[in-house]
Design an enzyme around this catalytic site. Structure first.
Site, PDB file in Angstrom:
ATOM      1  CE  LYS A  81       3.867   7.242  -8.422  1.00 42.90           C
ATOM      2  NZ  LYS A  81       4.996   6.514  -9.018  1.00 42.90           N
ATOM      3  CB  SER A 156       4.447   2.857  -7.563  1.00 44.95           C
ATOM      4  OG  SER A 156       5.159   3.824  -8.315  1.00 44.95           O
ATOM      5  CB  SER A 180       6.251   3.327 -11.193  1.00 46.82           C
ATOM      6  OG  SER A 180       6.484   2.375 -10.195  1.00 46.82           O
TER       7      SER A 180
HETATM    8  N1  GLN Z   1       7.725  -1.874  -9.156  1.00 45.00           N
HETATM    9  C1  GLN Z   1       8.996  -1.280  -8.989  1.00 45.00           C
HETATM   10  C2  GLN Z   1       9.342  -1.212  -7.520  1.00 45.00           C
HETATM   11  O1  GLN Z   1       8.584  -1.666  -6.743  1.00 45.00           O
HETATM   12  C3  GLN Z   1       9.052   0.048  -9.661  1.00 45.00           C
HETATM   13  C4  GLN Z   1       8.670   1.195  -8.819  1.00 45.00           C
HETATM   14  C5  GLN Z   1       8.765   2.513  -9.546  1.00 45.00           C
HETATM   15  O2  GLN Z   1       9.072   2.586 -10.722  1.00 45.00           O
HETATM   16  N2  GLN Z   1       8.531   3.574  -8.796  1.00 45.00           N
HETATM   17  O3  GLN Z   1      10.353  -0.733  -7.153  1.00 45.00           O
END
Ligand code: GLN
Length: 453
Positions: A81, A156, A180
């Site tokens: 990532k 994400s 994420s």
């Molecule tokens: N969807 C969550 C957010 O927007 C999780 C993001 C993540 O785990 N990096 O914060």
């Protein structure tokens, strides 16, 4: 002839160590798949030439050290990532502010992968600074769900999930601050693991929220997840929050699994039906019991105070002087969270929001740890719906609600896994399990059983 791009890590490892295939062959097959399926948009950077050099090196190692004790990742094409630092390889965090940033060092987990002989194909697309649930917040482009290109892949780490689901990588490492890794894994139909906080080094991760961030693998199956997890964990002198855990006691055959009461009312009809079917199937072997737990809304509220607070502090280093471009290059979601976090930490509101959220985090953690006095696992779905259309959710509050079942594990520091189970047409569905601290072994045990239901 096997389709090389569809191999799991363990299958490829076996074939490579027995000399049935070469890493160059395998890497070329996966690179060909990446080129053919560019429409998915799983990668921000593909290091075509670098990957072939790494593969040739792995082939040399394999021919010099035949058969025994080949490191697991030797010659395996994988991806990372784009919020995880890779020495000499552009790392953008999905942001224009770091558009041309080339880290001078490797994250500890990347160094471990390189030591193993892993072939780094490139960097996966993600929401800007890992803030989002769809990859629509990437400053560059939106990743598509490989099962239906009109749908979001989750986020994400959407590029990571899409690449593994689509044969564009045998393994990807993502980060999970509020879901994420697990949420995109669920929406793309692969396995996603968030280890216990502190098990995997955060050194070299571009920090979002330091007390919640944890890196974890995306894999095609649970056995791969387990094998890769074993390689990633361990104390790191560069990350003072890492710690070692005792070996887990032998797991019993019959597990005690808790179902949070009221959860089914929060699910879409297809997910509800699928979840109830999963419970029924698991009940033939395990003991499943409904229990009272704090509403998941509480963890969501805590998360959306703590996360922006820490993010606003972490992102202050991107001041346009030391790194990259100036701050006007931050996208709207990042700006929103910086403002939210700065507000929550400001003099007049610190006690009302940040301090209160910390107290609620402690309360939730204790409540969950109590559950594990009597239970081995907690089961929920990973998401309340299957993947939705790109562009369908524009209201940030509605987007935040999609993290309902994943944020609790981060807020309470506990390990959790998402395993594919069932479908909604062509779109994958999943089950999500949470275990007590350091009990990832139970997640792998139940995960393998779910794969065989
Ligand atoms: N969807 C969550 C957010 O927007 C999780 C993001 C993540 O785990 N990096 O914060």
């Amino acid at each position: 002839m096997t389709d090389l791009a569809s191999l799991t890590v363990l299958q490829a490892h076996k074939m490579l160590s027995q000399g049935e295939i070469s890493s160059s062959e395998l890497t070329k097959a996966v690179l060909a798949r990446i080129s053919k399926r560019q429409s998915v948009g799983a990668f921000i950077t593909v290091d075509h030439a670098g990957a072939l050099v790494q593969a040739a090196k792995a082939d040399q190692f394999l021919s010099d050290n035949p058969a025994k004790n080949t490191p697991l990742l030797m010659g395996i094409p994988l991806s990372i990532k784009d919020v995880i630092s890779t020495k000499g390889l552009k790392t953008t965090a999905g942001s224009k502010i770091l558009e041309n940033y080339i880290p001078p060092f490797d994250a500890t987990i990347v160094a471990k992968i390189r030591q193993q002989g892993g072939v780094i194909l490139g960097k996966n697309n993600c929401d800007e600074f890992a803030m989002g649930s769809t990859t629509e917040n990437s400053a560059f482009f939106v990743t598509k769900n490989p099962h239906n290109l009109k749908k979001i892949p989750g986020g994400s780490s959407g590029g990571s999930a899409a690449s593994v689901a689509d044969g564009q990588s045998l393994l990807s490492i993502g980060t999970d601050t509020g879901g994420s890794v697990r949420q995109p894994a669920a929406l793309c139909g692969v396995v996603g693991l968030k280890p216990t906080y502190g098990r995997v080094s955060r050194y070299g991760l571009i920090a979002m929220s330091s007390s919640l961030d944890q890196a974890g693998p995306f894999t095609k199956d649970v056995s791969d997840s387990e094998a890769v997890f074993e390689l990633l964990i361990g104390k790191d002198p560069y990350d003072a929050t890492t710690c070692s855990f005792k070996d887990a006691p032998e797991a019993k055959n019959k597990l005690r699994i808790a179902i949070p009461k009221g959860i089914v009312d929060k699910l879409s009809p297809v997910v509800k039906e699928n979840f109830l079917k999963g419970i029924k199937q698991l009940s033939t072997k395990h003991e499943l019991t409904e229990i009272d737990l704090p509403d998941p809304d509480l963890a969501l509220a805590v998360y959306y105070v703590l996360m922006p607070s820490e993010a606003s502090s972490n992102l202050s280093r991107f001041d346009g002087v030391r790194f990259g471009n100036n701050r006007s290059h931050f996208g709207p979601e990042v700006k929103r969270r910086i403002i939210l976090g700065t507000f929550a930490l400001s003099g007049g509101y610190y006690d009302a929001y940040y301090k209160k959220a910390l107290e609620a985090k402690e309360y939730l953690t204790q409540r969950y740890l109590q559950v594990f006095n009597n239970f081995d696992l907690i089961i929920t779905p990973t998401t309340a719906t299957s993947a939705w259309d790109i562009g369908a959710i524009t209201d940030p509050m509605e987007m935040y609600l999609s993290d309902l079942f994943t944020v609790t594990a981060n807020v309470t520091t506990l390990p959790a896994i998402s395993v594919p189970y069932g479908v909604d047409g062509v779109l994958p569905l999943s089950l999500h399990f949470t275990a007590s601290s350091g009990r990832e072994d139970l997640l792998f045990k139940i995960g393998k059983e779910v794969e065989n239901l």
